[in-house]
Design an enzyme around this catalytic site. Structure first.
Site, mmCIF file in Angstrom:
data_model
loop_
_atom_site.group_PDB
_atom_site.id
_atom_site.type_symbol
_atom_site.label_atom_id
_atom_site.label_comp_id
_atom_site.label_asym_id
_atom_site.label_seq_id
_atom_site.Cartn_x
_atom_site.Cartn_y
_atom_site.Cartn_z
ATOM 1 N N ARG A 1 0.732 -1.275 -0.174
ATOM 2 C CA ARG A 1 -0.048 -0.024 0.117
ATOM 3 C C ARG A 1 0.802 1.338 0.077
ATOM 4 O O ARG A 1 0.317 2.409 -0.023
ATOM 5 C CB ARG A 1 -0.952 0.099 1.377
ATOM 6 C CG ARG A 1 -1.963 -1.183 1.279
ATOM 7 C CD ARG A 1 -2.861 -1.163 2.213
ATOM 8 N NE ARG A 1 -3.814 -2.228 2.318
ATOM 9 C CZ ARG A 1 -5.059 -2.310 2.869
ATOM 10 N NH1 ARG A 1 -5.568 -0.902 3.320
ATOM 11 N NH2 ARG A 1 -5.812 -3.509 2.894
ATOM 12 N N LYS B 1 14.677 -7.470 4.004
ATOM 13 C CA LYS B 1 14.981 -6.420 5.395
ATOM 14 C C LYS B 1 16.296 -6.645 5.875
ATOM 15 O O LYS B 1 16.958 -5.979 6.508
ATOM 16 C CB LYS B 1 13.929 -6.416 6.254
ATOM 17 C CG LYS B 1 12.624 -5.903 5.921
ATOM 18 C CD LYS B 1 11.471 -5.738 7.108
ATOM 19 C CE LYS B 1 10.576 -4.665 6.748
ATOM 20 N NZ LYS B 1 9.592 -4.489 7.788
ATOM 21 N N ASP C 1 22.258 2.644 14.295
ATOM 22 C CA ASP C 1 22.277 1.644 15.337
ATOM 23 C C ASP C 1 20.955 1.009 15.712
ATOM 24 O O ASP C 1 20.818 -0.075 16.001
ATOM 25 C CB ASP C 1 22.390 2.582 16.700
ATOM 26 C CG ASP C 1 23.927 3.237 16.801
ATOM 27 O OD1 ASP C 1 24.775 2.617 15.888
ATOM 28 O OD2 ASP C 1 24.281 4.003 17.614
ATOM 29 N N ASN D 1 14.201 -1.135 6.841
ATOM 30 C CA ASN D 1 13.052 -1.254 6.134
ATOM 31 C C ASN D 1 13.088 0.207 5.230
ATOM 32 O O ASN D 1 12.206 0.628 4.427
ATOM 33 C CB ASN D 1 11.784 -0.940 6.993
ATOM 34 C CG ASN D 1 11.462 0.226 7.710
ATOM 35 O OD1 ASN D 1 12.596 0.916 8.123
ATOM 36 N ND2 ASN D 1 10.420 0.560 8.064
ATOM 37 N N ASP E 1 10.300 1.042 11.885
ATOM 38 C CA ASP E 1 9.063 0.632 12.120
ATOM 39 C C ASP E 1 8.910 0.785 13.643
ATOM 40 O O ASP E 1 7.632 0.831 14.020
ATOM 41 C CB ASP E 1 9.457 -1.134 12.154
ATOM 42 C CG ASP E 1 9.362 -1.777 10.717
ATOM 43 O OD1 ASP E 1 8.216 -0.887 9.941
ATOM 44 O OD2 ASP E 1 9.867 -2.659 10.285
ATOM 45 N N GLY F 1 -3.473 -1.295 13.442
ATOM 46 C CA GLY F 1 -2.321 -1.370 13.089
ATOM 47 C C GLY F 1 -2.073 -0.549 11.720
ATOM 48 O O GLY F 1 -0.849 -0.345 11.328
#
Length: 277
Positions: A20, A70, A82, A91, A107, A245
């Site tokens: 998306r 990833k 880090d 990501n 994330d 989410g």
């Protein structure tokens, strides 16, 4: 006269058609009237490094990275933040003007910002957090929860060794429990997080007893198809605050957009509507 290049960005993975992110970035580019394009790009594993080295020469300023690359992109990047090192995955890639590739992980940032926006009175330090799952997403969530002051994390996963590995990496504020205890460990928690794909459309349900969830708790699910999972529905019925989410997906994209296109985008109701289509 030299015309400046229009910045290009993409999301890479395999498969990628479900993403998306292109809809989200197109919405922001239109909203802020900015030059730029963002596309989905399926890259075969054997061409990954070659592609990452080539894209900056073609005018790309950065990439979002999804499954299964990833971890792999961290081996290719010239610099790794880090955060990404701690989480073990990246990501977001930034193609710097000096030719170096910088890898980051947003994330955990997206997760926390989603909770802060959707439940402004959330107090992470108010009590332990239960985390279901120990995959890549869980690593980002555990890192960010510890970062914002959660005193203890009760971690449970269907295969215990994966959870034990997280405890080794993140220290003794993380306590590991067997999956059969998943319903019991929720009692007395301030925050409950599902990081597994259980409950997602097309996947099995999260079959964990939820009777211990109640008022005063914040319950969130990284799954956003459907927007209201069984976990969120039952938690709401039992008086807990719930956060879906979708906001995490939106907020984790903010730092990348800002770095690539030069404007910090706002996550608002119009952004959610644009993504939901």
């Amino acid at each position: 006269m030299t015309l400046s290049r229009i910045p290009l960005a993409a999301v890479i993975g395999s498969p990628i058609a479900h993403s998306r992110s292109p809809r989200l970035f197109r919405h922001w580019l239109r909203k802020y009237g900015m030059p730029g394009h963002y596309i989905p790009m399926e890259v075969p594993a054997e061409r990954l490094e070659e592609t990452l080295r080539l894209l900056p020469e073609l005018g790309f300023v950065g990439l979002n990275v999804t499954i299964p690359y990833k971890e792999k992109v961290m081996e290719i990047a010239d610099q790794v933040s880090d955060r990404a090192t701690l989480i073990g995955a990246a990501n977001t890639l930034i193609f710097r003007k000096d030719g170096l590739i910088h890898a980051d992980n947003t994330d955990g940032y997206g997760f926390v910002e989603n909770l802060r926006q959707s439940a402004p009175d959330w107090q992470p330090e108010a009590g332990p957090a239960t985390v279901f799952g120990a995959g890549g997403a869980a690593r980002a969530i555990v890192a960010s929860l510890l970062d914002v002051g959660v005193p203890e994390i009760r971690l449970t996963n269907r295969t215990r060794p994966r959870a034990e590995k997280l405890r080794e990496d993140f220290g003794n504020k993380v306590q590991v429990y067997d999956w059969v205890q998943a319903g019991n460990i929720v009692e007395g928690c301030a925050t409950v997080v599902n990081t597994t794909s259980l409950g997602m459309t097309g996947k099995p349900e999260l079959r964990v007893p939820l009777d211990a969830i109640g008022p005063g708790m914040l319950v969130t699910d990284l799954v956003y198809t459907p927007l209201e999972t069984r976990l969120l529905r039952e938690a709401k019925e039992q008086g807990a605050r719930t956060v879906d989410g979708l906001g995490m997906l939106l907020h984790q994209a903010v730092p990348g957009f800002e770095r690539w296109f030069g404007t910090r985008p706002e996550v608002d109701e119009a952004t959610r509507k644009a993504i939901l289509g």
